[in-house]
Design an enzyme around this catalytic site. Structure first.
Site, mmCIF file in Angstrom:
data_model
loop_
_atom_site.group_PDB
_atom_site.id
_atom_site.type_symbol
_atom_site.label_atom_id
_atom_site.label_comp_id
_atom_site.label_asym_id
_atom_site.label_seq_id
_atom_site.Cartn_x
_atom_site.Cartn_y
_atom_site.Cartn_z
ATOM 1 N N LYS A 149 8.621 -60.036 -24.212
ATOM 2 C CA LYS A 149 8.643 -59.015 -23.130
ATOM 3 C C LYS A 149 8.644 -57.495 -23.262
ATOM 4 O O LYS A 149 9.115 -56.681 -22.673
ATOM 5 C CB LYS A 149 9.590 -59.426 -22.036
ATOM 6 C CG LYS A 149 9.943 -60.573 -21.737
ATOM 7 C CD LYS A 149 8.363 -61.652 -21.625
ATOM 8 C CE LYS A 149 7.782 -61.265 -20.474
ATOM 9 N NZ LYS A 149 6.479 -62.042 -20.480
ATOM 10 N N HIS B 99 7.039 -63.512 -32.355
ATOM 11 C CA HIS B 99 8.275 -62.925 -31.761
ATOM 12 C C HIS B 99 9.369 -63.243 -32.706
ATOM 13 O O HIS B 99 10.656 -63.346 -32.238
ATOM 14 C CB HIS B 99 8.680 -63.290 -30.580
ATOM 15 C CG HIS B 99 7.678 -63.058 -29.324
ATOM 16 N ND1 HIS B 99 7.379 -61.751 -28.869
ATOM 17 C CD2 HIS B 99 6.847 -63.965 -28.381
ATOM 18 C CE1 HIS B 99 6.518 -61.533 -27.960
ATOM 19 N NE2 HIS B 99 6.274 -62.867 -27.779
ATOM 20 N N SER C 94 12.476 -58.370 -17.616
ATOM 21 C CA SER C 94 11.275 -58.789 -17.733
ATOM 22 C C SER C 94 11.344 -60.391 -18.239
ATOM 23 O O SER C 94 10.797 -61.436 -17.620
ATOM 24 C CB SER C 94 10.327 -58.152 -18.617
ATOM 25 O OG SER C 94 9.122 -58.695 -18.778
ATOM 26 N N SER D 154 -5.303 -50.654 -19.674
ATOM 27 C CA SER D 154 -4.274 -50.147 -18.785
ATOM 28 C C SER D 154 -3.765 -51.201 -18.181
ATOM 29 O O SER D 154 -4.378 -52.472 -17.954
ATOM 30 C CB SER D 154 -5.036 -49.038 -17.638
ATOM 31 O OG SER D 154 -5.902 -49.896 -17.121
ATOM 32 N N MET E 5 -5.714 -54.810 -16.855
ATOM 33 C CA MET E 5 -5.363 -56.039 -17.583
ATOM 34 C C MET E 5 -4.708 -57.049 -16.623
ATOM 35 O O MET E 5 -4.953 -58.172 -16.894
ATOM 36 C CB MET E 5 -4.277 -55.752 -18.773
ATOM 37 C CG MET E 5 -4.819 -55.294 -20.083
ATOM 38 S SD MET E 5 -3.646 -55.073 -21.234
ATOM 39 C CE MET E 5 -2.873 -56.832 -21.853
ATOM 40 N N MET F 140 1.608 -60.440 -15.743
ATOM 41 C CA MET F 140 1.721 -59.182 -15.487
ATOM 42 C C MET F 140 2.501 -58.577 -14.255
ATOM 43 O O MET F 140 1.695 -58.280 -13.103
ATOM 44 C CB MET F 140 0.004 -58.452 -15.427
ATOM 45 C CG MET F 140 -0.705 -59.036 -16.570
ATOM 46 S SD MET F 140 -0.568 -58.043 -18.149
ATOM 47 C CE MET F 140 -0.867 -56.473 -17.660
HETATM 48 P P1 A3P Z 1 6.943 -56.424 -16.833
HETATM 49 O O1 A3P Z 1 7.527 -57.959 -16.621
HETATM 50 O O2 A3P Z 1 8.337 -55.459 -16.826
HETATM 51 O O3 A3P Z 1 5.984 -56.106 -15.934
HETATM 52 P P2 A3P Z 1 5.094 -59.127 -23.503
HETATM 53 O O4 A3P Z 1 3.471 -59.274 -23.554
HETATM 54 O O5 A3P Z 1 5.663 -59.020 -24.880
HETATM 55 O O6 A3P Z 1 5.471 -60.754 -22.976
HETATM 56 O O7 A3P Z 1 5.593 -58.208 -22.391
HETATM 57 C C1 A3P Z 1 5.399 -58.441 -21.200
HETATM 58 C C2 A3P Z 1 5.569 -57.298 -20.365
HETATM 59 O O8 A3P Z 1 4.811 -56.053 -20.683
HETATM 60 C C3 A3P Z 1 5.651 -57.331 -18.836
HETATM 61 O O9 A3P Z 1 6.463 -56.360 -18.305
HETATM 62 C C4 A3P Z 1 4.083 -56.908 -18.599
HETATM 63 O O10 A3P Z 1 4.078 -56.507 -17.349
HETATM 64 C C5 A3P Z 1 4.027 -55.696 -19.706
HETATM 65 N N1 A3P Z 1 2.645 -55.237 -19.822
HETATM 66 C C6 A3P Z 1 1.630 -56.080 -20.246
HETATM 67 N N2 A3P Z 1 0.467 -55.271 -20.237
HETATM 68 C C7 A3P Z 1 0.873 -53.857 -20.123
HETATM 69 C C8 A3P Z 1 0.118 -52.959 -19.892
HETATM 70 N N3 A3P Z 1 -1.169 -52.668 -20.173
HETATM 71 N N4 A3P Z 1 0.615 -51.633 -19.418
HETATM 72 C C9 A3P Z 1 2.184 -51.744 -19.056
HETATM 73 N N5 A3P Z 1 2.943 -52.943 -19.269
HETATM 74 C C10 A3P Z 1 2.102 -54.016 -19.735
#
Ligand code: A3P
Length: 303
Positions: free
Chosen positions: A55, A116, A146, A236, A240, A264
């Site tokens: 996350k 991870h 998250s 962005s 996404m 997301m």
């Molecule tokens: P949130 O749950 O706070 O929205 P991972 O990919 O490592 O699992 O992390 C997921 C987190 O990254 C989620 O956070 C997700 O929304 C955020 N995320 C994914 N793509 C993003 C982007 N383009 N810009 C900002 N945050 C992003």
């Protein structure tokens, strides 16, 4: 476009894993039961590893890295879901989904691989081959929030329980992939020993162009100005979020139920303020200081 990636899993609700300890790190039983395969994975010198605590923006970095390697070609980056384009090294599950290593072994080089795992569990061959790695670290409080929501939706991790229980387990390092504190400190300490680019989620949010250029330079890619602009736009949150090849909606709800919470979800800095009570914040800060106070790894203030 064919979006039904897993028709055989459509009506299935998969069993959530139990956590098992591997060298004191809690991991899903599927991963631990297949550990020899992960441990013996043979990296190639031009493999690029993306490593994060869960996350912390790994999917974001996967998309950025793929966009850079495809020179901003949006159609090429929609060739498959992000978890196929940049597979998770240690991914095993209890169903018919292909394992991370099966996917990686079918890829042409240069391969992009996500993990991870904490640094001490990364297969040795990555360092023997002097592979490059990009790390994304995110402040602990937002990672925790998250991660809680992710546990509510995703059957590839155990049930989260109540927020206050999850909060405690996260602080105690008793969640999948272990202690956030040890994870980020481990990668931070390794950054000068290997070819590592260490980035922060909050920096990418603040100035995506600046951070994307760092990634491109690290990948030894020179990008035209219009391609850079395109990559900033396509990676962005807004874009996404609606891209099925990046937002995990290709997974059936029996694996990830996004009706509960979107993958997301918010993509913001400081959302922890909507979840932590004042008392929790005090406890967290005190514990954080004990875990991180002596480290040179400093996260920006996200008050
Ligand atoms: P949130 O749950 O706070 O929205 P991972 O990919 O490592 O699992 O992390 C997921 C987190 O990254 C989620 O956070 C997700 O929304 C955020 N995320 C994914 N793509 C993003 C982007 N383009 N810009 C900002 N945050 C992003």
């Amino acid at each position: 476009m064919e979006l039904d990636y897993h028709p055989e899993l459509r009506d299935l609700t998969i069993r959530r894993p139990q956590l098992k300890l591997l060298e004191d790190v809690p991991l899903p039983d599927w991963v631990v039961d297949n550990w020899e395969t992960v441990k013996n994975f043979q990296a190639k010198p031009d493999d690029l590893l993306i490593a994060t605590y869960p996350k912390s923006g790994s999917t974001w970095m996967q998309e950025i890295v793929d966009l850079i390697s495809q020179n901003g070609d949006v159609e090429m980056c929609k060739r498959a879901p992000v978890y196929y384009r940049v597979p998770i090294l240690e991914f095993f599950s209890d169903n018919n989904l292909p394992t991370g290593i099966e996917l990686i072994e079918k890829m042409a080089s240069p391969r992009m691989i996500k993990t991870h795992l904490p640094i001490q569990l990364v297969p040795k061959s990555f360092w023997e081959q002097d592979c490059k790695a990009i790390i994304v670290a995110r402040n602990a409080k937002d990672s925790l929030v998250s991660y809680f929501h992710f546990h509510r939706t995703c059957h590839l991790v155990p049930e989260p329980g109540a927020w206050r229980e999850f909060f405690q387990r996260f602080m105690n390092g008793k969640v999948n992939r272990g202690s956030w504190y040890d994870h980020v400190k481990g990668w931070w300490e390794a950054k000068d020993k290997h070819r590592i680019l260490f980035l922060f989620y909050e920096d990418i949010k603040e100035n995506p162009r600046r951070e994307i250029l760092k990634v491109a330079e690290f990948m030894e890619k020179v990008l035209e100005e219009d391609v850079i602009e395109k990559i900033v736009h396509l990676s962005s949150f807004k874009v996404m979020k609606d891209n099925p090849m990046a937002n995990y909606t290709t997974l059936p709800t029996g694996i990830m139920n996004q009706n509960i919470s979107r993958f997301m979800r918010k993509g913001e800095v400081g959302d922890w303020k909507n979840h932590f009570t004042v008392a929790q914040n005090e406890d967290f800060d005190e514990h954080y200081e004990r875990q991180m106070g002596h480290s040179s790894l400093k996260f920006r203030n996200v008050l």
